[in-house]
Scaffold this motif. Structure first.
Motif, short mmCIF file in Angstrom:
data_model
loop_
_atom_site.label_atom_id
_atom_site.label_comp_id
_atom_site.label_asym_id
_atom_site.label_seq_id
_atom_site.Cartn_x
_atom_site.Cartn_y
_atom_site.Cartn_z
N GLY A 220 -26.09 35.25 -0.58
CA GLY A 220 -25.40 36.20 0.30
C GLY A 220 -24.49 35.48 1.26
N THR A 221 -23.49 36.17 1.73
CA THR A 221 -22.57 35.58 2.70
C THR A 221 -23.15 35.68 4.11
OG1 THR A 221 -21.39 37.64 3.10
CG2 THR A 221 -20.62 36.26 1.28
N VAL A 222 -22.55 34.93 5.00
CA VAL A 222 -22.94 35.03 6.41
C VAL A 222 -22.73 36.45 6.90
CG1 VAL A 222 -22.35 34.28 8.75
CG2 VAL A 222 -22.57 32.58 6.91
N ALA A 223 -21.63 37.09 6.48
CA ALA A 223 -21.36 38.47 6.88
C ALA A 223 -22.46 39.41 6.40
CB ALA A 223 -20.00 38.92 6.34
N ASP A 224 -22.95 39.19 5.16
CA ASP A 224 -24.05 40.01 4.64
C ASP A 224 -25.27 39.89 5.54
OD1 ASP A 224 -22.59 40.81 2.39
OD2 ASP A 224 -23.32 39.12 1.18
N LEU A 225 -25.57 38.67 5.96
CA LEU A 225 -26.76 38.44 6.77
C LEU A 225 -26.58 38.96 8.19
CD1 LEU A 225 -27.91 34.91 5.58
CD2 LEU A 225 -28.60 37.16 4.75
N ALA A 247 -31.43 27.02 9.68
CA ALA A 247 -31.99 26.96 8.32
C ALA A 247 -31.25 25.94 7.46
CB ALA A 247 -31.93 28.34 7.68
N VAL A 248 -29.91 25.86 7.62
CA VAL A 248 -29.12 24.88 6.88
C VAL A 248 -29.51 23.47 7.32
CG1 VAL A 248 -26.80 23.96 6.51
CG2 VAL A 248 -27.19 26.44 6.45
N ALA A 249 -29.63 23.26 8.63
CA ALA A 249 -29.98 21.94 9.16
C ALA A 249 -31.36 21.51 8.71
CB ALA A 249 -29.91 21.96 10.69
N ALA A 250 -32.27 22.48 8.51
CA ALA A 250 -33.64 22.16 8.08
C ALA A 250 -33.74 22.00 6.58
CB ALA A 250 -34.59 23.26 8.55
N GLY A 251 -32.65 22.17 5.85
CA GLY A 251 -32.67 22.02 4.40
C GLY A 251 -33.29 23.20 3.68
N GLN A 252 -33.42 24.34 4.35
CA GLN A 252 -34.01 25.53 3.72
C GLN A 252 -32.98 26.34 2.95
OE1 GLN A 252 -35.57 26.95 7.61
NE2 GLN A 252 -37.55 27.11 6.57
N VAL A 253 -31.71 26.11 3.25
CA VAL A 253 -30.62 26.90 2.68
C VAL A 253 -29.48 25.98 2.28
CG1 VAL A 253 -28.84 28.60 3.25
CG2 VAL A 253 -31.19 28.97 4.01
N THR A 254 -28.86 26.28 1.12
CA THR A 254 -27.64 25.59 0.73
C THR A 254 -26.45 26.50 1.04
OG1 THR A 254 -27.75 26.48 -1.52
CG2 THR A 254 -28.80 24.35 -1.12
N ARG A 255 -25.28 25.88 1.15
CA ARG A 255 -24.09 26.64 1.52
C ARG A 255 -22.91 26.26 0.64
NH1 ARG A 255 -21.32 24.49 6.87
NH2 ARG A 255 -19.56 25.17 5.60
N GLU A 256 -22.00 27.20 0.48
CA GLU A 256 -20.78 26.96 -0.29
C GLU A 256 -19.62 27.64 0.44
OE1 GLU A 256 -18.15 25.59 -2.77
OE2 GLU A 256 -20.28 25.06 -2.98
N PRO A 257 -18.62 26.90 0.89
CA PRO A 257 -18.43 25.45 0.72
C PRO A 257 -19.45 24.63 1.50
CG PRO A 257 -16.79 26.33 2.22
CD PRO A 257 -17.51 27.52 1.66
N GLY A 258 -19.65 23.40 1.07
CA GLY A 258 -20.70 22.56 1.61
C GLY A 258 -20.42 21.99 2.98
N THR A 266 -18.85 32.28 4.08
CA THR A 266 -19.69 31.21 3.56
C THR A 266 -20.86 31.81 2.78
OG1 THR A 266 -19.13 29.81 5.47
CG2 THR A 266 -21.04 29.16 4.15
N VAL A 267 -21.08 31.30 1.56
CA VAL A 267 -22.15 31.82 0.70
C VAL A 267 -23.39 30.95 0.86
CG1 VAL A 267 -22.85 32.33 -1.67
CG2 VAL A 267 -20.48 32.72 -0.96
N LEU A 268 -24.52 31.59 1.05
CA LEU A 268 -25.78 30.89 1.30
C LEU A 268 -26.80 31.23 0.23
CD1 LEU A 268 -25.89 31.83 5.08
CD2 LEU A 268 -25.21 29.61 4.16
N SER A 269 -27.66 30.25 -0.08
CA SER A 269 -28.73 30.46 -1.05
C SER A 269 -29.98 29.72 -0.56
CB SER A 269 -28.36 29.95 -2.44
OG SER A 269 -27.16 30.56 -2.89
#
Length: 271
Positions: A220-225, A247-258, A266-269
């Motif tokens: 999902g995108t940041v806007a979705d969240l 969550a990104v800093a803790a390595g729980q989520v990946t992002r695109e672009p990185g 920004t797309v997150l997974s």
């Protein structure tokens, strides 16, 4: 024996503060509209509401602003220009135009049905009041438990058809007196975390909720969240960015672009 001093109920103090803050914003909006508006008071806050309306006394003339007090006499100190009436029961109240109703306990669905109708409801915690309010046409709903130091709790629920008004309500929700002896709890937080009232609140419960939502979506995108945060949690849309960044800093989520700033696209997974 000295007379025992009864302390004010902290739940009531926070409820009053939230109502007064939002009522101030609502009244300002109503007085900019040609349609006017009606405030329905079913609790003990009519005097507080009248004081808010009194702050707009210089603008009441030429606008239709009405207050309906249900189940009790109306205060005597209504500001000039405010139309005041009373009703014995809620079922007697019909409001065709814009309305904000402060309700407690049971309410007739016919009262809240209306695109420009809004509700601030106090009730016992436990049941999820969202579904009933959404079924009545108020699709943007926020529910929060007000938890006192002794563990007692009351649910505060706000419902509207306008997501912008929901955002305004949440701004006021987090701006109330943080020293009132109340903490917030999201009814949907499985861990029941208590959060101090603050303009910069603890975001761990929100991070858990966003990770669960991403896991459900797949991505999902940041806007979705941000929209999920506004509609499905006790937090403000802007709080999502802080929770996602952690969550990104803790390595729980990946992002695109990185790399780069987290933006709305920004797309997150979940990792």
């Amino acid at each position: 024996m000295a007379e025992r001093v009864r302390r004010p109920d902290p739940h009531v103090s926070v409820e009053r503060d939230v109502l007064v803050r939002y009522l101030d914003a609502w009244t300002s909006t109503v007085l900019r509209s040609q349609r006017g508006g009606t405030y329905v008071e079913c609790g003990a806050f009519a005097a507080d509401a009248f004081r808010v309306f009194g702050e707009f006394a210089d603008r009441l003339g030429g606008h239709h602003l009405e207050a309906v007090v249900v189940g009790r006499p109306a205060p005597d100190d209504a500001p000039a220009g405010l139309v005041v009436r009373t009703a014995g029961e809620l079922r007697e109240v019909e409001v065709p135009g814009p309305m904000l109703a402060h309700l407690s306990g049971a309410w007739p669905p016919s009262l809240v049905c209306g695109k420009a109708h809004e509700v601030l409801l106090t009730a016992e915690p436990g049941p999820d009041h969202r579904d009933r309010l959404r079924a009545a046409g108020l699709g943007c709903v926020a529910a929060v438990d007000l938890v006192a130091e002794d563990g007692t709790a009351r649910a505060l629920v706000f419902a509207t058809a306008d997501s912008r008004h929901l955002a305004t309500f949440k701004t006021e929700l987090w701006a109330v007196d943080e020293f009132a002896g109340i903490r917030y709890r999201d009814p949907r937080d499985t861990e029941g975390t208590l959060v101090d009232i603050s303009l910069t609140p603890q975001l761990l419960p929100l991070r858990r909720a966003l990770l669960a939502e991403l896991d459900r979506r797949g991505a999902g995108t940041v806007a979705d969240l941000q929209r999920f945060t506004l509609l499905e949690t006790i937090y403000r849309a802007e709080d999502a960015l802080g929770a996602v960044t952690a969550a990104v800093a803790a390595g729980q989520v990946t992002r695109e672009p990185g790399k780069g700033r987290l933006g709305s696209r920004t797309v997150l997974s979940v990792v």
